[in-house]
Write an enzyme that holds these catalytic residues in place. Structure first.
Site, mmCIF file in Angstrom:
data_model
loop_
_atom_site.group_PDB
_atom_site.id
_atom_site.type_symbol
_atom_site.label_atom_id
_atom_site.label_comp_id
_atom_site.label_asym_id
_atom_site.label_seq_id
_atom_site.Cartn_x
_atom_site.Cartn_y
_atom_site.Cartn_z
ATOM 1 N N GLN A 1 0.818 -1.216 0.000
ATOM 2 C CA GLN A 1 0.000 0.000 0.000
ATOM 3 C C GLN A 1 0.851 1.265 0.000
ATOM 4 O OE1 GLN A 1 -2.510 -0.437 3.465
ATOM 5 N NE2 GLN A 1 -3.489 -2.291 2.681
ATOM 6 N N HIS B 1 -1.211 0.315 5.856
ATOM 7 C CA HIS B 1 -1.750 1.277 6.823
ATOM 8 C C HIS B 1 -0.854 2.501 7.008
ATOM 9 C CE1 HIS B 1 -4.229 -2.191 8.870
ATOM 10 N NE2 HIS B 1 -4.398 -2.108 7.542
ATOM 11 N N GLU C 1 -14.984 3.475 9.785
ATOM 12 C CA GLU C 1 -15.551 4.524 10.629
ATOM 13 C C GLU C 1 -15.421 5.903 9.998
ATOM 14 O OE1 GLU C 1 -14.403 2.537 14.984
ATOM 15 O OE2 GLU C 1 -13.654 4.535 14.439
ATOM 16 N N TYR D 1 -9.711 7.777 19.662
ATOM 17 C CA TYR D 1 -10.752 7.155 18.852
ATOM 18 C C TYR D 1 -10.742 5.627 18.948
ATOM 19 C CZ TYR D 1 -11.934 11.790 17.666
ATOM 20 O OH TYR D 1 -12.344 13.102 17.789
ATOM 21 N N TYR E 1 -9.755 -10.929 10.754
ATOM 22 C CA TYR E 1 -9.772 -11.487 9.415
ATOM 23 C C TYR E 1 -9.775 -13.021 9.446
ATOM 24 C CZ TYR E 1 -8.762 -6.842 7.553
ATOM 25 O OH TYR E 1 -8.835 -5.510 7.216
#
Length: 371
Positions: free
Chosen positions: A86, A148, A241, A251, A262
């Site tokens: 990513q 991430h 979210e 949070y 997963y």
């Protein structure tokens, strides 16, 4: 004559109603393909001349005309962009003082001793080349993981820039404020920490942190009218979210989450815990969100104030209606006809939407009744 007048009146009312009709399906939209053949267009920004700068995650910066014609590949990017998984070149954004300063802001995955760190940078665009490149903050988030990164950029109206950082695949880092992972950062435009950040002066807490407990925020938007910061982030299996982010708040990730593991249908943490914020909206199943705006224009009259985000897994544009208390009360899903992962959505100066997909296309979206 009386019947003709009545017919004209009915036609006029019908046309007026159609102009203001709500948009419920892709047929209610003009979908114009501006550009194709790009390699995962991750970030987009409109320059003052209405041309576009587009980042490709593979480590390229493209300059396009307003109608999508390629002007140039822009040179001058750093050599240490770590591409893989990513990771790569992420966002591009203009500060409010761009006309005076000329700075263009970027985020990317920087190679640091064979590991990747989400990094905030800026440079100046000189014809087809970036000059004066500055790494403003190489975040303390580096790992060898390829997931991430966060990487979205947004500016407030008082000289600050926000940068989102994912947990980098190390869950516990999101609750550990001695690193930047799993946080939203607030910086001065030169990359330093503002004196009024919430954790300034606290032991073992990095001063750039504005909020923490985030998993992977890949959409972020600061609304200058309401002075609110919106973030959308990936959950695990379920539990994406939307959060209304405020200074100093936790949070919750990974202590609280609505998602499942997963590898098994087991909850990740609790759903509620004292001192941790609840999302404005949660998605189960996950849509895999990326990009976020709160629509400001007049072209889509019924969408003003609504949140718009791309969905990569479920391949649609998600339109979220909020009430006066910033509670999500309705949603709509459009652009399924593109059959593609929507990576980003931004608002053009005229109120049109610019939508980028992982299939390498950029689209201009307007209401069908606007032409």
């Amino acid at each position: 004559m009386r019947f003709l007048t009545q017919a004209c009146l009915i036609l006029t009312i019908s046309m007026a109603m159609s102009v203001h009709a709500d948009i419920n399906r892709d047929k209610d939209l003009n979908i114009e393909k501006l550009a194709t053949g790009l390699s995962i267009p991750w970030g987009m920004v409109v320059l003052p001349d209405n041309s576009l700068l587009v980042t490709e995650r593979s480590g390229k910066l493209i300059h396009l005309t307003a109608d999508g014609q390629k002007i140039a590949d822009i040179s001058g990017l750093p050599d240490d962009i770590r591409v893989g998984g990513q990771g790569g070149l992420f966002d591009v954004a203009l500060p409010n003082n761009y006309a005076q300063s000329g700075w263009v802001y970027f985020s990317y995955n920087k190679n640091v001793d064979g590991q990747g760190a989400t990094t905030l940078s800026r440079a100046k665009l000189n014809d087809t080349r970036l000059t004066d490149w500055q790494d403003l903050l190489v975040t303390q988030s580096r790992t060898g993981n390829k997931v991430h990164f966060g990487g979205r950029i947004s500016f407030d109206t008082t000289g600050h820039v926000f940068l989102s950082i994912g947990d980098r695949g190390e869950r516990d880092h999101a609750q550990n404020r001695s690193n930047h992972a799993g946080s939203i950062l607030r910086l001065n435009l030169d990359g330093t920490a503002p004196d009024d950040n919430p954790f300034i002066g606290q032991t073992n807490v990095l001063p750039e942190i504005w909020s923490y407990g985030h998993r992977n925020p890949q959409g972020m938007f600061f609304n200058p009218q309401t002075v609110t910061l919106w973030v959308i982030e990936h959950g695990p299996r379920g539990g994406d979210e939307i959060n209304l982010v405020e200074a100093g708040n936790n949070y919750g990730w990974p202590e609280i989450s609505y998602g499942k593991e997963y590898w098994a249908p087991l909850a990740v943490g609790k759903e509620h815990q004292e001192g941790m914020e609840q999302p404005i909206k949660m998605y189960d199943p996950s849509i895999a969100p990326s990009g976020l705006i709160q629509y400001q224009g007049d072209l889509f009259k019924d969408w003003k104030g609504k949140l718009l985000t791309g969905a990569m897994k479920l391949q649609h544009l998600n339109i979220i209606t909020l009430n006066d208390n910033n509670e999500a009360i309705d949603e709509k899903r459009l652009l399924r006809s593109l059959n593609s992962r929507i990576r980003n959505v931004i608002e053009a100066p005229d109120g049109a939407l610019l939508v980028a997909t992982d299939s390498g296309n950029i689209y201009r979206i307007t209401p069908a009744d606007s032409e």
